[in-house]
Structures are given as structure tokens and as C-alpha cells.
Motif scaffolding. Structure first.
Motif, PDB file in Angstrom:
ATOM      1  N   SER A 153     -10.133  -3.117   1.386  1.00 33.46           N
ATOM      2  CA  SER A 153     -10.808  -2.033   1.312  1.00 33.46           C
ATOM      3  C   SER A 153     -12.383  -2.102   1.005  1.00 33.46           C
ATOM      4  O   SER A 153     -12.256  -0.658   1.602  1.00 33.46           O
ATOM      5  CB  SER A 153     -10.617  -0.801   0.079  1.00 33.46           C
ATOM      6  OG  SER A 153     -10.342  -1.948  -1.441  1.00 33.46           O
TER       7      SER A 153
ATOM      8  N   LYS B 170      -9.729  -4.423  -5.955  1.00 33.94           N
ATOM      9  CA  LYS B 170      -9.427  -2.937  -5.630  1.00 33.94           C
ATOM     10  C   LYS B 170     -10.487  -2.992  -4.195  1.00 33.94           C
ATOM     11  O   LYS B 170     -10.597  -1.846  -3.724  1.00 33.94           O
ATOM     12  CB  LYS B 170      -8.961  -2.338  -6.262  1.00 33.94           C
ATOM     13  CG  LYS B 170      -9.976  -1.914  -7.909  1.00 33.94           C
ATOM     14  CD  LYS B 170     -10.011  -0.849  -8.117  1.00 33.94           C
ATOM     15  CE  LYS B 170     -11.416  -0.248  -9.429  1.00 33.94           C
ATOM     16  NZ  LYS B 170     -11.435   0.646 -10.519  1.00 33.94           N
TER      17      LYS B 170
ATOM     18  N   ASN C 121       1.004  -0.785   0.392  1.00 28.78           N
ATOM     19  CA  ASN C 121      -0.221   0.113   0.048  1.00 28.78           C
ATOM     20  C   ASN C 121       0.651   1.398  -0.029  1.00 28.78           C
ATOM     21  O   ASN C 121       0.808   2.312  -0.725  1.00 28.78           O
ATOM     22  CB  ASN C 121      -1.180   0.187   0.981  1.00 28.78           C
ATOM     23  CG  ASN C 121      -2.290  -1.279   1.263  1.00 28.78           C
ATOM     24  OD1 ASN C 121      -2.076  -1.638  -0.168  1.00 28.78           O
ATOM     25  ND2 ASN C 121      -2.140  -1.296   1.872  1.00 28.78           N
TER      26      ASN C 121
ATOM     27  N   ASN D 247      -7.207  -3.437  -0.584  1.00 29.06           N
ATOM     28  CA  ASN D 247      -6.451  -1.814  -0.285  1.00 29.06           C
ATOM     29  C   ASN D 247      -5.356  -1.796  -1.020  1.00 29.06           C
ATOM     30  O   ASN D 247      -5.038  -2.617  -0.923  1.00 29.06           O
ATOM     31  CB  ASN D 247      -6.043  -1.616   1.202  1.00 29.06           C
ATOM     32  CG  ASN D 247      -5.338  -0.542   1.321  1.00 29.06           C
ATOM     33  OD1 ASN D 247      -5.763   0.755   0.535  1.00 29.06           O
ATOM     34  ND2 ASN D 247      -5.391   0.859   2.482  1.00 29.06           N
ATOM     35  N   ASN D 248      -5.156  -0.801  -1.728  1.00 33.76           N
ATOM     36  CA  ASN D 248      -3.725  -0.760  -2.483  1.00 33.76           C
ATOM     37  C   ASN D 248      -3.181   0.601  -2.837  1.00 33.76           C
ATOM     38  O   ASN D 248      -3.313   1.228  -2.340  1.00 33.76           O
ATOM     39  CB  ASN D 248      -3.794  -1.649  -3.748  1.00 33.76           C
ATOM     40  CG  ASN D 248      -5.689  -0.530  -4.126  1.00 33.76           C
ATOM     41  OD1 ASN D 248      -5.573   0.812  -4.404  1.00 33.76           O
ATOM     42  ND2 ASN D 248      -7.328  -0.959  -4.088  1.00 33.76           N
TER      43      ASN D 248
ATOM     44  N   ASP E  96      -3.753  -1.236  -8.600  1.00 32.92           N
ATOM     45  CA  ASP E  96      -5.079  -1.130  -7.448  1.00 32.92           C
ATOM     46  C   ASP E  96      -5.609  -2.745  -7.960  1.00 32.92           C
ATOM     47  O   ASP E  96      -6.802  -2.779  -6.790  1.00 32.92           O
ATOM     48  CB  ASP E  96      -6.061   0.015  -7.950  1.00 32.92           C
ATOM     49  CG  ASP E  96      -6.429  -0.617  -9.915  1.00 32.92           C
ATOM     50  OD1 ASP E  96      -5.692  -1.558 -10.209  1.00 32.92           O
ATOM     51  OD2 ASP E  96      -7.066   0.426 -10.181  1.00 32.92           O
ATOM     52  N   TYR E  97      -4.902  -3.882  -7.916  1.00 34.84           N
ATOM     53  CA  TYR E  97      -5.668  -5.149  -8.300  1.00 34.84           C
ATOM     54  C   TYR E  97      -6.552  -5.448  -9.152  1.00 34.84           C
ATOM     55  O   TYR E  97      -7.539  -6.605  -8.825  1.00 34.84           O
ATOM     56  CB  TYR E  97      -5.551  -5.535  -7.279  1.00 34.84           C
ATOM     57  CG  TYR E  97      -4.370  -4.942  -6.137  1.00 34.84           C
ATOM     58  CD1 TYR E  97      -3.026  -5.560  -6.467  1.00 34.84           C
ATOM     59  CD2 TYR E  97      -4.305  -4.982  -4.856  1.00 34.84           C
ATOM     60  CE1 TYR E  97      -1.581  -5.204  -5.381  1.00 34.84           C
ATOM     61  CE2 TYR E  97      -3.558  -4.056  -3.810  1.00 34.84           C
ATOM     62  CZ  TYR E  97      -1.907  -4.542  -4.450  1.00 34.84           C
ATOM     63  OH  TYR E  97      -1.237  -4.239  -3.652  1.00 34.84           O
TER      64      TYR E  97
END
Length: 297
Positions: free
Chosen positions: A251, A219, A207, A223-224, A214-215
Motif C-alpha cells: 500500500s 496498513k 485483500n 495492502n489490506n 487492516d494490520y
């Protein structure tokens, strides 16, 4: 009183022996000392190989300060105060409950040994992360807590080690709030819990890393870097007073409770907080800051 003094003494000697064992014995996978080093090196390599801010130096601003914070907060802080304080408070709480004929086990929602281990650890992880998300919001909501949390937000260039730059009072606050919720749902060995903590450390390092990931669809769950950088933005949205994107590992809490905020690519936004130009730049004065700072209005 003598019992509590013995707890404090045994906590110091016990953690010191544990720390020595961690340094010497590298033959167990749940070694927190070398686990932290391995995770840090791997994420740092990712930063070097895939830098989001390409003009940011490999040894970025405050790299060594954050590295010191990382080891101080993860190991030395436990030795100095945290383990002794935690063990003493836990025993005091048990004694108070015992005086009225209760114990923490009286409030236990379920016996974790009755569940498949993966399910029990998942519940532990979710409860722990949700409590930490709420605690993180409190650190931004109340001025006296924000003065502690400013240490973390004094980071001006993001990198993996910034994850563990925080004031020593933060884990006291976090552990105090999450102690009872975790005590009534979990009873796991240190090896079991290590799985959860290594995962959380990895996500936390990522992070804060100089990575533009942001995956994808994940996302909305994890969290990213592209989300968390907005949590560190110096300029907050006009309709938000206390911050955004409070998630630690997950997130999803921010999306559920509408505290998510990613208006655009935040690669080059200014980090920090209003007035951070006057915030101390060295470890000692950052640690002393909350004691000598004036309360904000």
C-alpha cells in the motif's frame, strides 16, 4: 521464422510437461498448483472463522465462477497462450538487441549473484510491485485497458477467489511492461522467485477476502481488505476519476503518491462500476466483452 515456431512448439510441450509434473510431484515446496490450493483453503477458512460481512454466504455470489477464473488464469492461460507468447517475444527482443550489438545483459544494473539472496529478492519484490502498481493505474486510466479490467471489477461480493478473476489480456499487459525492468535487475531460480509469488498470492487473497483487517500500523506498508474494498467501490469520490488504492501487495505506493482513500468503514459499500448491471455474468461473454463493447467516452 522457423526458430520462433520452434520456440512456440517447445513452450507448449515444456509447459504441459511442467504442469503434469506439478500435479504429480507434491514433494517440493515450490509447487504452484498445490501452493495455490493450500493458500486458498487457508484464507477461505479465515473468511469462515472471522467474516467481516456476516450475512455474506460462505459460497458467496459468483464463488464458483471466481474459482474457475483462479485456476484458468493461474495455469490454463499459461498453457493456452501466455508462456509461448512470453518466450517468443523475449527471443524477438533479444534478436533485435543483438542486431545492433546489444543484449539485455548490457543494461543489467547489477549482478544479483553478488548480493545476499535476501537483499536481491527484496529488490526484485519492490521493483516488481512498483511496476505492477503503475500498470494497475494504466488499466484504470485508458478506456481500452479499462474494458479488460472491468472483468475484475465486475465482482459484486468480495471473497478470496475474486483476487484472480481477471481478463486474459491483463497478464499480457503486466508481463510486457515489467519484462525489461525485471530482466535488468534479476536472475533468480524458480524456487527463489516462488517465495515472492507465494507471498504476493497470500496478500492478494487476503485483500479480496471477507475479512475486516487492516494490520494496524502495517496498513501503511501492506495492502489490506479494509483498504482494497474501496478500490472496488462502485461510487468513486467526486475529485477522483480513475480510481483509488491501486496497490497490489504494498500500500506504500498509494500513500507516497496520494492515491490512498479510506473515508470510513467500507464493509457494506456497493461494489462494481457504473453500468455493471449490463455487464456479462458468465466466463465466455466476460472474456469476449472487450472485443465487442463500444469505447467509453
Amino acid at each position: 521464422m522457423e526458430k520462433y515456431l520452434d520456440i512456440i512448439k517447445n513452450s507448449y510441450s515444456g509447459y504441459w510437461n511442467y504442469l503434469k509434473h506439478e500435479l504429480i510431484d507434491i514433494n517440493h515446496w515450490d509447487n504452484y498448483f498445490y501452493g495455490l490450493i493450500i493458500i486458498s483453503i487457508l484464507v477461505w477458512i479465515l473468511e469462515i472463522a472471522f467474516p467481516w460481512r456476516k450475512n455474506q454466504a460462505i459460497f458467496r455470489k459468483d464463488f464458483w465462477l471466481d474459482t474457475f477464473y483462479m485456476f484458468f488464469n493461474f495455469f490454463l492461460l499459461n498453457l493456452i497462450v501466455l508462456i509461448a507468447l512470453s518466450n517468443t517475444v523475449a527471443e524477438l527482443l533479444n534478436d533485435i538487441l543483438g542486431s545492433i550489438g546489444l543484449s539485455l545483459s548490457s543494461f543489467q544494473l547489477f549482478d544479483s549473484t553478488d548480493l545476499p539472496k535476501w537483499l536481491g529478492l527484496l529488490i526484485f519484490f519492490l521493483v516488481n510491485d512498483f511496476v505492477q502498481w503503475n500498470t494497475h493505474r494504466l488499466l484504470h486510466r485508458f478506456d481500452w485497458l479499462w474494458n479488460f479490467h472491468k472483468v475484475h471489477h465486475s465482482v459484486k461480493e468480495m471473497g478470496f477467489a475474486a483476487h484472480l478473476r481477471y481478463h486474459w489480456m491483463e497478464p499480457v499487459v503486466y508481463n510486457s511492461i515489467r519484462y525489461i525492468p525485471l530482466a535488468i535487475i534479476a536472475n533468480y531460480s524458480s524456487q527463489d522467485v516462488a517465495i515472492v509469488y507465494f507471498f504476493a498470492i497470500t496478500i492478494g487473497h487476503l485483500n479480496h477476502a471477507n475479512l475486516g483487517w487492516d494490520y494496524g500500523f502495517l496498513k501503511y506498508i501492506f495492502n489490506n481488505p479494509k483498504m482494497h474494498i474501496w478500490h472496488h467501490a462502485k461510487a468513486l469520490p467526486h475529485n477522483v476519476r480513475y480510481g483509488v488504492n491501486f496497490g497490489l501487495t504494498l500500500s506504500i505506493w498509494d500513500y507516497i503518491f496520494k492515491t490512498n482513500y479510506i473515508p470510513h468503514d467500507g464493509r457494506d459499500i456497493e461494489l462494481g462500476f457504473e453500468g455493471d448491471e449490463d455487464f456479462p455474468k458468465d466466463f465466455v461473454n466476460q472474456e469476449l466483452y472487450p472485443a465487442f463493447s463500444k469505447k467509453e467516452k
